[in-house]
Structure formats: structure tokens, C-alpha cells
Design an enzyme around this catalytic site. Sequence first.
Site, PDB file in Angstrom:
ATOM      1  N   ASP A 187      11.863   1.064   4.347  1.00 14.17           N
ATOM      2  CA  ASP A 187      11.147   2.297   4.029  1.00 14.17           C
ATOM      3  C   ASP A 187      12.117   3.473   4.128  1.00 14.17           C
ATOM      4  O   ASP A 187      12.351   4.017   5.200  1.00 14.17           O
ATOM      5  CB  ASP A 187       9.968   2.500   4.988  1.00 14.17           C
ATOM      6  CG  ASP A 187       9.102   3.691   4.598  1.00 14.17           C
ATOM      7  OD1 ASP A 187       9.550   4.504   3.767  1.00 14.17           O
ATOM      8  OD2 ASP A 187       7.988   3.809   5.119  1.00 14.17           O
ATOM      9  N   HIS A 192      10.389  10.230   7.030  1.00 13.11           N
ATOM     10  CA  HIS A 192      10.459   9.555   8.324  1.00 13.11           C
ATOM     11  C   HIS A 192      11.838   9.649   8.977  1.00 13.11           C
ATOM     12  O   HIS A 192      12.048   9.066  10.050  1.00 13.11           O
ATOM     13  CB  HIS A 192      10.083   8.085   8.146  1.00 13.11           C
ATOM     14  CG  HIS A 192       8.783   7.888   7.430  1.00 13.11           C
ATOM     15  ND1 HIS A 192       7.591   8.365   7.913  1.00 13.11           N
ATOM     16  CD2 HIS A 192       8.496   7.302   6.232  1.00 13.11           C
ATOM     17  CE1 HIS A 192       6.613   8.066   7.064  1.00 13.11           C
ATOM     18  NE2 HIS A 192       7.136   7.430   6.042  1.00 13.11           N
ATOM     19  N   GLY A 210       3.417   4.810   8.526  1.00 12.44           N
ATOM     20  CA  GLY A 210       2.087   4.249   8.737  1.00 12.44           C
ATOM     21  C   GLY A 210       2.104   2.743   8.860  1.00 12.44           C
ATOM     22  O   GLY A 210       1.363   2.153   9.659  1.00 12.44           O
TER      23      GLY A 210
END
Length: 284
Positions: A187, A192, A210
Site C-alpha cells: 500500500d 499513510h 484501513g
Amino acid sequence: MPIDVAAAVGAPPAETSISWQHKDVQLYHLGLGAGTDPLDPAELRYTLEDRLTVLPSFATVAGGGMAMMDGLSAPGVDVDLMAVLHAGQRVEVHRPIPSGGTATQTSRVVAVHDKGKAAVLVLRVEAADADGPLWTCDSELYLRGEGGFGGERGPSGRLELPDRAPDLTADRPTTPGQALLYRLSGDWNPLHSHPEFAALAGFDRPILQGLCTYGIALKTVVDRVLDGATDRVRSCATRFSGVVVPGETLRVRMWTSPGRVQLTVTAVERDDADVLTDTVVEHD
């Protein structure tokens, strides 16, 4: 540009080949916080290759990327990534995921719901190897500003909690750098990791993925309800209802019934603000 629903839903599945090794599984588990106590045999089954078991949520990152992002490059879909939120996730495993392997993965848009000011795109990813189907993942992507095209609204009901106290409650601390570790599983969203990008999105600092919270919740159920038996999990579905700041403590409340665990996840330091809702793990 408005979403062309007919083109998106009618497009043939995109097909890719993916592979993974035991170290990919181990890295994923470490990103969820496994191995905090390196002397605990219950944690070593997630981190040592000679006894490795695989959490079904690994399916969301198998192959080193996020298959759900394929939905944003589907025919008829042209959206601003800053307007995309991950709204929900469901993983169904058809048999235990091996600690290493190669599979063919197909992805397709199965629905686009019109929520008025936004659209919800549902992407289905299926994986199979030489022995047959492995998993099916459904991702719901909330696309701000893309609604109002006159389509069906889709499901919107909430899952009622049992009218009793939770059967089990577990607190799971996260670390300030956890999002940086989890991102190595595929990711790469700068939300993030990059403080400047997070600030543009309205956050004081980068937020936790998430799907990391989703994996932590599933691991908690496996550890506390299923005696560590990852192969007993059949599916795990959730709705992402809030953000987590790395370093916060997650409180997992669980209601158990035969073959089913319903749970919620909240952020302890923010007065139990909702993080995951409408969450159910089905198991043998």
C-alpha cells in the site's frame, strides 16, 4: 468525468499472475503487530517459516500490491485519487492460503451505486491456483463527487449489534511507525507515509491503513476465539467508519455465536470513536 457505469460493469475481467513467498506473509503479519512478544509460541506461528500459518486477510495484499486499485483503472472509470475512500472490504477464502505460491487473479467491477453526492464502486477480485479457487475479495470504493448519475442506490442498511455486553474485549496497541511497516506489503498511498500529503487531505499526520486495522481485527478474532486456527476462517466483512492514528490503541469488542463473530473496533484514546463497524467473521 462521470463514470460510465455500463462500460465499467460490462468490461471483461482483467487478469494478472501473482506470486508470494513465506517472507511476504511474515512481513504482512509483522505489519499487523505480530511478534510483539518474540517468545510467545502463539505469535511465532505468524512470524517463523517453519510453523507459518496465514491469516486470510493476506489475500488483500498477495502479490505485493492492492488489487482493489484495479477498479480505478477499469474502462469507464476516471476519478481523482484524492476523492477516493475505501468504504468496505470482504474476503472469502475457499481453502487455506498457502505460505507461498503462484495464482491467477482476475478483477472486475461488479456494481456502481449512486449515493447522490458520491458513487460506490464494488470491485471483485478472485484468485485461483492449479488446485482451484483460493479467495474472493470484494472492495467497496467511495468516490466523492461521482454520484448523481441516476443509478441504483444499492444497500445501505446497518448491522445491529446484539443486545448484550460483548462476550470478549481485547485492546490492541498500534505503534507510531506501524503504517510505514505495513506499506511494505504493497500500500504505497502517500496518505499513510508522507506528512505533507496527509496535511493536504486534512490530517495532522499520516493515518493507518484501513486494511491494516482490518487485519488486526481478524487476527484478534483468530487468537481469542479460534485458538489461532486461521484455517477455520471462511470470511471476514467490514465497513470502514473512521481513521486510526498510528500509536493509538484499538479496542475490539466481540459477540460470539455458532459459526459467527460480530465485532466492532474503536479508538480508545478518542473516546472510543468508531473505526470498523458492520464487521462479521464467519468460521467453521
